[in-house]
Design a protein around this motif. Structure first.
Motif, PDB file in Angstrom:
ATOM      1  N   HIS A  48       6.795 -11.619  -2.573  1.00 45.37           N
ATOM      2  CA  HIS A  48       7.541 -12.372  -1.634  1.00 45.37           C
ATOM      3  C   HIS A  48       7.038 -12.568  -0.326  1.00 45.37           C
ATOM      4  O   HIS A  48       7.212 -13.608   0.421  1.00 45.37           O
ATOM      5  N   ARG A  49       6.220 -11.557  -0.106  1.00 46.51           N
ATOM      6  CA  ARG A  49       5.390 -11.671   1.261  1.00 46.51           C
ATOM      7  C   ARG A  49       4.119 -12.327   1.043  1.00 46.51           C
ATOM      8  O   ARG A  49       3.578 -12.856   2.262  1.00 46.51           O
ATOM      9  N   GLY A  50       3.581 -12.661  -0.019  1.00 41.71           N
ATOM     10  CA  GLY A  50       2.407 -13.397  -0.105  1.00 41.71           C
ATOM     11  C   GLY A  50       1.953 -13.952  -1.518  1.00 41.71           C
ATOM     12  O   GLY A  50       1.367 -13.787  -2.258  1.00 41.71           O
ATOM     13  N   ALA A  99       3.497  -3.464 -10.260  1.00 41.29           N
ATOM     14  CA  ALA A  99       4.341  -2.576  -9.911  1.00 41.29           C
ATOM     15  C   ALA A  99       5.145  -3.031  -8.498  1.00 41.29           C
ATOM     16  O   ALA A  99       4.292  -3.233  -7.668  1.00 41.29           O
ATOM     17  N   ALA A 100       6.385  -2.493  -8.342  1.00 41.78           N
ATOM     18  CA  ALA A 100       6.758  -2.747  -7.015  1.00 41.78           C
ATOM     19  C   ALA A 100       8.156  -2.155  -6.864  1.00 41.78           C
ATOM     20  O   ALA A 100       8.931  -1.970  -8.098  1.00 41.78           O
ATOM     21  N   GLY A 101       8.729  -2.177  -5.647  1.00 45.45           N
ATOM     22  CA  GLY A 101      10.060  -1.570  -5.449  1.00 45.45           C
ATOM     23  C   GLY A 101      10.899  -2.438  -4.873  1.00 45.45           C
ATOM     24  O   GLY A 101      10.444  -3.601  -4.662  1.00 45.45           O
ATOM     25  N   LEU A 102      12.010  -1.774  -4.684  1.00 45.09           N
ATOM     26  CA  LEU A 102      13.399  -2.850  -4.277  1.00 45.09           C
ATOM     27  C   LEU A 102      13.475  -4.152  -5.154  1.00 45.09           C
ATOM     28  O   LEU A 102      13.218  -3.988  -6.234  1.00 45.09           O
ATOM     29  N   SER A 103      14.124  -4.907  -4.611  1.00 46.07           N
ATOM     30  CA  SER A 103      14.553  -6.141  -5.515  1.00 46.07           C
ATOM     31  C   SER A 103      13.420  -7.213  -5.622  1.00 46.07           C
ATOM     32  O   SER A 103      13.355  -8.093  -5.177  1.00 46.07           O
ATOM     33  N   ASP A 146       0.759  -1.123   0.010  1.00 46.69           N
ATOM     34  CA  ASP A 146       0.006   0.168  -0.025  1.00 46.69           C
ATOM     35  C   ASP A 146       0.797   1.126  -0.145  1.00 46.69           C
ATOM     36  O   ASP A 146       0.385   2.220  -0.230  1.00 46.69           O
ATOM     37  N   SER A 147       2.002   1.246   0.374  1.00 45.92           N
ATOM     38  CA  SER A 147       3.067   2.213   0.297  1.00 45.92           C
ATOM     39  C   SER A 147       3.521   2.789  -1.019  1.00 45.92           C
ATOM     40  O   SER A 147       3.768   3.812  -1.392  1.00 45.92           O
ATOM     41  N   ASP A 148       3.264   1.856  -2.063  1.00 47.25           N
ATOM     42  CA  ASP A 148       3.201   2.241  -3.400  1.00 47.25           C
ATOM     43  C   ASP A 148       2.128   3.035  -3.965  1.00 47.25           C
ATOM     44  O   ASP A 148       2.256   3.554  -5.062  1.00 47.25           O
TER      45      ASP A 148
END
Ligand code: RP5
Length: 165
Positions: free
Chosen positions: A41-43, A65-69, A13-15
Motif C-alpha cells: 500500500h505504501r510503496g 509477511a505483513a500485518g493489518l489488512s 521494519d516494525s515486523d
C-alpha cells in the motif's frame, strides 16, 4: 557467496521482531535469504518491480509477511509465477485476524500458501522444503532438523514420565 534462493519481504521494519525468527531458521539450515521491507500500500512500485524480476533474480520461493489488512503476499503473487508463502502478522485492534483473512482468502487462480499468524518459523521451513526438492544437501539438512525435533519431543516425554513416576 551463492545468490539467495529465498526472499523474505515484509511490510514494515516494525515486523522484524517476528520475521527475525524466519531469517534465523533459514540461516540455521544454511540458507541465506534476501531480506527486504516493502509495502503493497505504501510503496506498490517497489513491490511490483521486485516481484516481476524475482524469477530472473534467481529466487525459487518468496515469503511475504505483513500485518493489518495487508495486501503484500497477494500483490507479490500477482506479479510472479514463483510460489509465495504468506505470513499474517499480529498487531492492531484485531490481533492478526485481519492479516490472516486478507492473506489466506485469495481469489481462485491466485494462491498464497498461508501459514499461521506470526508463524515465521513455519514459513521458513516450508520454503526450505520447496527448495530442497532440487537440492539434496539442503534436503539432508532438513531431514536432520526433523530428526533433532523428534528427539527433542522424546526427551520432553522422558522428563515428564520421570516426574509422573
Ligand atoms: C503493515 O502494517 C506492516 O506489515 C505492519 O505489520 C503494519 C504496521 O506498520 P507500521 O505502521 O509499524 O510501519 O503493513
Amino acid at each position: 557467496m551463492s545468490k539467495p534462493r529465498i526472499a523474505v519481504v515484509f511490510g514494515s521494519d516494525s515486523d522484524w521482531p517476528v520475521m527475525e525468527k524466519c531469517v534465523q531458521q533459514l540461516r540455521a539450515l544454511d540458507e541465506a535469504p534476501h531480506v527486504e521491507v516493502m509495502s503493497a500500500h505504501r510503496g506498490p512500485d517497489r513491490v511490483r518491480e521486485f516481484a516481476t524480476s524475482a524469477e530472473k533474480d534467481g529466487y525459487s520461493v518468496i515469503i511475504a509477511a505483513a500485518g493489518l489488512s495487508n495486501a503484500l503476499a497477494g500483490a507479490v503473487a500477482a506479479h510472479t509465477a514463483l510460489p509465495v508463502i504468506g505470513v499474517p502478522l499480529s498487531g492492531g485492534s484485531l490481533n492478526g485476524m485481519d492479516a490472516l483473512l486478507s492473506t489466506v482468502q485469495m481469489p481462485p487462480g491466485m494462491p498464497v500458501a498461508t501459514v499461521g499468524i506470526d508463524a515465521a518459523k513455519n514459513a521458513a521451513l516450508l520454503a526450505v522444503q520447496i527448495v530442497a526438492r532440487h537440492d539434496q544437501e539442503l534436503a539432508a539438512r532438513f531431514a536432520s532438523f526433523r530428526s533433532e525435533q523428534s528427539a527433542a519431543v522424546a526427551k520432553r516425554n522422558e522428563k515428564l514420565q520421570d516426574k509422573l513416576h
